[in-house]
Design an enzyme around this catalytic site. Structure first.
Site, PDB file in Angstrom:
ATOM      1  N   GLY A  79       0.833  -1.197   0.000  1.00  0.00           N
ATOM      2  CA  GLY A  79       0.000   0.000   0.000  1.00  0.00           C
ATOM      3  C   GLY A  79       0.865   1.242   0.000  1.00  0.00           C
ATOM      4  CB  CYS A 122       5.338  -4.202   0.406  1.00  0.00           C
ATOM      5  SG  CYS A 122       6.381  -2.758   0.146  1.00  0.00           S
ATOM      6  CE1 TYR A 123       0.950   1.089   5.479  1.00  0.00           C
ATOM      7  CE2 TYR A 123      -0.761  -0.577   5.440  1.00  0.00           C
ATOM      8  CZ  TYR A 123      -0.257   0.602   5.943  1.00  0.00           C
ATOM      9  OH  TYR A 123      -0.949   1.291   6.904  1.00  0.00           O
ATOM     10  CG  HIS A 167       5.853  -5.981  -4.147  1.00  0.00           C
ATOM     11  ND1 HIS A 167       4.554  -5.746  -3.771  1.00  0.00           N
ATOM     12  CD2 HIS A 167       6.553  -4.893  -3.762  1.00  0.00           C
ATOM     13  CE1 HIS A 167       4.468  -4.564  -3.192  1.00  0.00           C
ATOM     14  NE2 HIS A 167       5.666  -4.017  -3.166  1.00  0.00           N
ATOM     15  CD  GLU A 219       2.792  -8.653  -5.029  1.00  0.00           C
ATOM     16  OE1 GLU A 219       3.584  -9.365  -4.375  1.00  0.00           O
ATOM     17  OE2 GLU A 219       2.498  -7.494  -4.717  1.00  0.00           O
ATOM     18  CG  ASP A 250     -16.062  -9.985 -19.788  1.00  0.00           C
ATOM     19  OD1 ASP A 250     -15.186 -10.857 -19.978  1.00  0.00           O
ATOM     20  OD2 ASP A 250     -15.802  -8.836 -19.379  1.00  0.00           O
ATOM     21  CE  LYS A 257     -11.662 -10.107 -20.928  1.00  0.00           C
ATOM     22  NZ  LYS A 257     -12.879  -9.270 -20.973  1.00  0.00           N
TER      23      LYS A 257
HETATM   24  N1  GLN Z   1       4.346   2.705   1.632  1.00  0.00           N
HETATM   25  C1  GLN Z   1       5.213   1.705   2.151  1.00  0.00           C
HETATM   26  C2  GLN Z   1       6.679   2.028   1.890  1.00  0.00           C
HETATM   27  O1  GLN Z   1       6.955   2.915   1.139  1.00  0.00           O
HETATM   28  C3  GLN Z   1       4.862   0.352   1.522  1.00  0.00           C
HETATM   29  C4  GLN Z   1       5.112   0.329   0.053  1.00  0.00           C
HETATM   30  C5  GLN Z   1       4.498  -0.873  -0.625  1.00  0.00           C
HETATM   31  O2  GLN Z   1       3.646  -1.566  -0.083  1.00  0.00           O
HETATM   32  N2  GLN Z   1       4.884  -1.092  -1.883  1.00  0.00           N
HETATM   33  O3  GLN Z   1       7.574   1.404   2.420  1.00  0.00           O
END
Ligand code: GLN
Length: 508
Positions: free
Chosen positions: A54, A81-82, A168, A170, A226, A366
């Protein structure tokens, strides 16, 4: 069926996380962080939870938080991450600003032996995008990965089955991202791989057969992927109880309307009404040159035509929409079962009398919709078709749309597509554009003043960015020669060599 919940904190890749998990054969759903409580997570039986990334910092006043009760429920958690930083905050550790040590892009990561990193080499490349990092690990947690700048690239509390990664997993740039997700889903959560599109199709057919048999069910068929898959599914479930109104706005590609009609008449048992509304759309579009105005007129007219046909049919019980999962996630509904007016052709008809809206594809991404289409026996050509704008060729004709221009464009477009396909050129989307520019030429020793057709072909992973396709010159030559030779009124062909950005894929 085992389910994983992806709790969304505003990350850019929230859908990607759920898609990757589903690719592993495990069903995953996305909910905004403020739309699901710990009690619901328990009662709905999710076997694991992922906190997404986030844009916020955990200490910001407006940053999204979650009920810390979740940490002590025995439900496995993976923070990304966040999400990793949020776990730190919730469990009593410290998040600090990385300052100049922020990491963006491909970064080497060093991992310890751990269930989450089973099959991941000690050193590999991961993808990072963060301004903050975990400065102090909460009690009970141990560090399981580092980068040169980030001291806590991953951590875990094995007892509570809580894991966090700063990178990340993903995104495909993380070399072993899929392995990490796999380890979490199967190793930590103990999921069974029982999400199969074939099962979804079979179960949906049974479900709708039980619910809708003997009722009058109406669907607006646009010929897009769809609505076609929704129509195929319901036809298998309830046959002739399904009434499909195929509104052919006359802005489809060459032979496309007939192809859609033949497909559904030939292979599916349903009541199909084809409305040839080309004249209506063309008269509404007369004199209109502004792209946004064209789009709006077409969207509205589509609904009006559909409404008129529906009124002839009279009262229906159910209205079917081809809403898919990204429509729901992006509109912030989160709760996939809430009924709200979303329609991919622009607004819901309000004069049709019906009891309930049915959205049979509302849980599918999709790729899954396409796979379901194949299972249902729709031709590959229809199911795997390239993105095609709802307003059709109207936005591939610069300036006013007329029947003559449409026919010219249709012929040129068909030749271009045929030549690329014959030469097996690798391109993700390709089409012709009617530029509305005239220029001087010479044909058979006589002066001509004819139309310029532009060809467009792009190569892309996700259509967010795109590069122009390096079509071999001899293929371009063949296409150009055939278009000027076979399509009346065209004396010049140009190839569009702009990427997106700065241009877009479509011209309007
Ligand atoms: N905002 C948070 C940071 O800058 C998390 C970033 C993210 O989730 N990509 O560290």
């Amino acid at each position: 069926m085992d389910k994983i919940l992806v709790i969304d904190f505003g990350g850019q890749y929230n859908q990607l996380i759920a898609r990757r998990i589903r690719e592993l054969g495990v069903y995953a759903e996305i909910k905004p962080y403020d739309k699901i409580t710990v009690a619901q997570i328990k009662s709905e039986g999710y076997i694991g939870v992922v906190f997404t990334g986030g844009p916020n910092s955990v200490y910001d006043e407006k940053s999204p938080h979650y009920d810390p009760e979740i940490l002590s429920q025995g439900v496995p958690i993976l923070g990304i991450c966040y999400g990793h930083q949020l776990i730190t905050f919730m469990a009593g550790g410290k998040v600090v600003s990385a300052g100049a040590s922020g990491e963006y892009g491909k970064i080497p990561v060093y991992v310890e032996k751990d269930i989450l990193f089973d099959g991941v080499p000690e050193k590999s490349v991961c993808w990072m995008s963060h301004n903050d990092y975990v400065g102090e690990v909460p009690s009970g947690f141990t560090v399981t990965a580092r980068t040169d700048k980030c001291p806590v690239a991953a951590f875990k509390d094995e007892k509570r089955k809580i894991y966090g990664v700063q990178f990340h997993p993903e995104v495909t740039h993380t070399e072993y991202g899929k392995t990490v997700l796999k380890n979490f889903v199967f190793g930590v959560c103990g999921a069974k791989a029982d999400w199969k599109i074939g099962n979804f199709v079979e179960e949906s057919i049974e479900k709708y057969r039980a619910k809708l048999s003997g009722k009058k069910v109406l669907l607006a068929l646009s010929g897009g992927v769809d609505s076609s898959v929704a129509a195929a599914l319901l036809s298998r479930a309830i046959g002739k109880d399904l009434v499909c109104v195929f509104v052919d706005h006359g802005l489809l590609r060459k032979n496309e309307g007939d192809f859609v009609e033949e497909t559904f008449r030939g292979k599916f048992d349903m009541n199909l009404i084809r409305v040839n509304a080309e004249d209506r759309f063309l008269s509404k579009l007369k004199g209109v040159t502004e792209p946004e105005k064209k789009r709006k007129i077409i969207g509205e007219e589509f609904i009006r035509v559909f409404e008129e046909e529906a009124k002839k049919i009279g009262k229906v019980d159910y209205l079917v929409q081809g809403t898919i999962y990204p429509d729901i996630v992006e509109s912030g509904r989160g709760d996939a079962s809430t009924i709200k007016s979303h329609h991919n052709v622009g607004g819901l008809p309000d004069v049709i009398d019906f009891r309930e809206i049915i959205e049979p594809l509302r849980y599918l991404f999709k790729d899954e919709v396409r796979a379901a289409g194949e299972k249902l026996g729709l031709p590959r050509e229809l199911v795997w078709r390239q993105p095609f704008p709802g307003p059709g060729l109207a936005v591939r004709i610069i300036g006013e749309v007329t029947k003559e221009k449409l026919d010219t464009l249709r012929d040129a477009d068909a030749i271009f597509r045929e030549e690329l396909e014959k030469a097996k050129v690798n391109s993700n989307q390709y089409f012709a554009v009617f530029t509305d520019t005239k220029s001087v030429g010479v044909m058979g020793d006589a002066r001509t003043y004819g139309v310029t057709i532009a060809l467009r072909a792009v190569t892309t992973d996700d259509f967010m960015t795109a590069d122009w396709t390096r079509i071999p010159f001899d293929v371009l030559e063949k296409a150009s020669g055939r278009i000027t030779g076979e399509v009346k009124g065209v004396n010049r062909v140009v190839y569009d060599i702009t990427s997106k950005p700065p241009a877009t894929v479509e011209w309007e």
